[in-house]
Design a protein around this motif. Structure first.
Motif, short mmCIF file in Angstrom:
data_model
loop_
_atom_site.label_atom_id
_atom_site.label_comp_id
_atom_site.label_asym_id
_atom_site.label_seq_id
_atom_site.Cartn_x
_atom_site.Cartn_y
_atom_site.Cartn_z
N PRO A 221 10.28 12.66 32.31
CA PRO A 221 9.26 12.22 31.44
C PRO A 221 10.38 10.82 30.43
O PRO A 221 9.84 10.80 28.99
N GLY A 222 11.63 10.47 30.06
CA GLY A 222 11.74 9.44 29.44
C GLY A 222 11.43 8.72 29.97
O GLY A 222 11.45 7.19 29.10
N LEU A 223 10.86 7.80 30.91
CA LEU A 223 10.32 6.86 30.99
C LEU A 223 8.93 6.74 30.71
O LEU A 223 8.49 6.83 31.05
N ASP A 224 8.87 5.21 30.19
CA ASP A 224 7.34 4.83 29.66
C ASP A 224 6.29 4.57 31.35
O ASP A 224 7.27 4.35 31.96
N ASP A 225 5.35 3.91 31.08
CA ASP A 225 4.36 4.12 32.44
C ASP A 225 4.94 2.51 33.04
O ASP A 225 4.99 2.21 34.29
N ASP A 226 5.23 1.33 32.03
CA ASP A 226 6.06 0.29 32.65
C ASP A 226 7.57 0.19 33.54
O ASP A 226 7.48 0.03 34.74
N ALA A 227 8.21 1.77 32.93
CA ALA A 227 9.46 1.41 33.45
C ALA A 227 9.20 2.61 34.62
O ALA A 227 9.93 1.76 35.24
N ILE A 228 8.51 3.37 34.76
CA ILE A 228 7.99 3.85 36.03
C ILE A 228 7.70 2.80 37.26
O ILE A 228 8.11 2.85 38.53
N ASP A 229 6.36 1.75 36.62
CA ASP A 229 5.96 0.99 37.73
C ASP A 229 7.19 0.20 37.98
O ASP A 229 7.45 0.02 39.68
N ALA A 230 8.29 -0.33 36.81
CA ALA A 230 9.91 -0.66 37.61
C ALA A 230 10.73 -0.43 38.40
O ALA A 230 10.85 -1.08 39.34
N TRP A 231 10.77 0.83 38.30
CA TRP A 231 11.28 1.78 39.40
C TRP A 231 10.90 1.43 40.91
O TRP A 231 11.96 1.25 41.28
N ALA A 232 9.53 1.80 40.57
CA ALA A 232 9.13 1.74 41.82
C ALA A 232 9.18 1.01 42.86
O ALA A 232 9.47 1.00 43.66
N GLU A 233 8.45 -0.30 42.30
CA GLU A 233 8.77 -1.68 42.41
C GLU A 233 10.20 -1.47 43.16
O GLU A 233 10.07 -1.76 43.91
#
Ligand SMILES: Cc1ncc(COP(=O)(O)O)c(C=O)c1O
Length: 445
Positions: free
Chosen positions: A390-402
């Motif tokens: 919940p602490g991460l926005d959509d862009d942060a999720i994408d960046a983490w996954a990448e």
């Protein structure tokens, strides 16, 4: 006339290739490999095809040093996106030699031994479903082709007059290949809403049926790709029987779990289905490309498929000809790596590997639940689980996954669930280490 040997064998080059295959099977893939840009590939591969050819060691290096590193290693234990693949060493080794046997497995005349053995593997799958020994089918390239071939057979078997519009009833969580098949068949998919776990029940399907016409098949999920849901197979089988409809079960991913007796009850009702698909290249430890397509009554598959031509008249039409059961003619014996792996390890090893995979998914789910900053949304259903940070926005999720993908730590990609971008895990590899996965996931919050 004395012919030139245009393609002379090169024993040293063959040894090197087989040696590479041996190493790859024992060592496994490099998880950091992945897609490259067209420009990067052009720089290394353009000009490879020439009038005079090149030394085979150089040619092979293009494969081992350029092509392979530019492909995603789905069979690595850290590969938890989409529905990955986890071929057994026996299946991979066998697949490496299968091509060299040059077997044509489209008809009995060309491939009887291979077809007999493939049919043993199909019979094992059909016995797990509780189907009669008279059932049968064929291995096709993948779930997409299996679903299309089954649905074409379903429509051919439709007993009524041709409706104004052909329709297929399927869960809102049905795989995109059902829509793709409908497009090919100029049919429409009636999408049935699911419950909070992504499961279609018989009442919702009955309601949707009452609102439409021209339905020739119900497609049930046995392991929806996005969420792992298994539809109410027993209820849907009763509905299909009552309405005189074909029931196809898309178990491309999930039906592998029939091999584990502790998970079999979830699929009760499949005994009554008319067809099902399960992909050995997903969770049955076989390499690409392989989908087992089974018909309860193979005559219905034959009525829909098969090709006729004067040059095929010499073939024995009474024999078991795999080309009669799907949209294809020439085919490799792509069911044999599964057969060889089963023969080598035994069916109990399969049950154990499936059970172990499920345990890994449960351990990951538990770890997510126990981790502050992570929230388990769903699962594991079979071995799929959805969660959020919940602490991460959509862009942060994408960046983490990448970042995880690039480093080779984990392939864990986002999906959408009820409109929200969430993270999804699907485990098919009995060698996935849940502690490693959780260590990486704990870098998220
Ligand atoms: C449930 C389901 N059906 C069908 C397919 C399509 O299979 P394939 O990619 O082998 O064509 C998939 C692929 O992930 C799937 O998960």
């Amino acid at each position: 006339m004395t012919q030139d040997t245009v393609f002379p064998p090169n024993p040293k080059a063959l040894d090197a290739m087989l040696d590479w295959a041996n190493q790859r099977i024992q060592r496994g893939p490099d998880p950091r490999h992945g897609a490259q840009s067209v420009a990067a590939l052009a720089a290394r591969l353009d000009g490879a095809i020439t009038a005079k050819g090149m030394d085979s060691a150089r040619a092979f290096a293009l494969f081992s040093d350029v092509i392979v590193p530019s492909t995603r290693p789905f069979d690595h234990p850290t590969s938890l996106a989409f529905v990955a693949s986890a071929p057994s060493p026996a299946a991979l080794g066998f697949d490496a030699v299968l091509g060299s046997a040059g077997i044509f497995a489209g008809n009995w005349d060309g491939g009887s031994g291979a077809i007999y053995a493939e049919n043993q593997a199909l019979a094992w799958l059909s016995s797990l479903a509780g189907w009669p020994a008279t059932s049968g089918g064929v291995f096709v390239s993948g779930g997409t082709m299996g679903n299309l071939s089954a649905l074409h057979a379903a429509r051919t078997a439709y007993p009524g007059p041709r409706p104004d519009r052909w329709r297929i009833l399927a869960s809102a969580e049905a795989h995109s290949s059902i829509t793709a098949a409908a497009r090919v068949m100029d049919a429409e998919v009636i999408s049935v809403p699911t419950d909070e776990g992504g499961r279609m029940d018989a009442d919702s399907a009955r309601h949707a049926l009452s609102q439409t016409s021209g339905v020739f098949a119900i497609v049930a999920n046995a392991g929806a790709t996005n969420c792992g849901a298994i539809d109410d197979l027993a209820g849907l089988a009763r509905l299909a029987a009552e309405q005189g409809l074909w029931l196809h079960v898309d178990g491309a991913y999930g039906l592998a779990a029939m091999t584990d007796p502790t998970q079999r009850a979830q699929f009760d009702g499949i005994e009554q289905a008319d067809s099902f698909t399960v992909d050995p290249h997903k969770w049955l430890f076989a390499p690409y490309d392989s989908c087992a397509l089974l018909y309860r009554d193979p005559a219905k598959g034959r009525a829909a498929h098969g090709q006729r031509a004067s040059y095929l008249d010499t073939l024995d039409g009474q024999a078991w000809n795999p080309s009669d059961y799907a949209i294809h003619l020439t085919r490799r014996a792509r069911g044999l790596p599964l057969w060889f792996s089963l023969v080598t390890y035994g069916t109990e090893a399969y049950a154990k590997a499936i059970r172990q995979t499920r345990d890994i998914a449960e351990a990951i789910a538990q770890g997510i639940t126990d981790t502050p900053g992570l929230e388990l949304i769903l699962g594991p259903q079979l071995t799929v689980l959805l969660f959020r940070a919940p602490g991460l926005d959509d862009d942060a999720i994408d960046a983490w996954a990448e970042a995880q993908r690039r480093s080779g730590a984990l392939l864990c990609l986002p999906t959408r669930w009820r409109g929200e971008k969430v993270l999804r895990i699907c485990v098919v590899n009995p060698n996935t280490d849940p502690d490693h996965v959780l260590t990486v996931l704990r870098t998220l919050p």
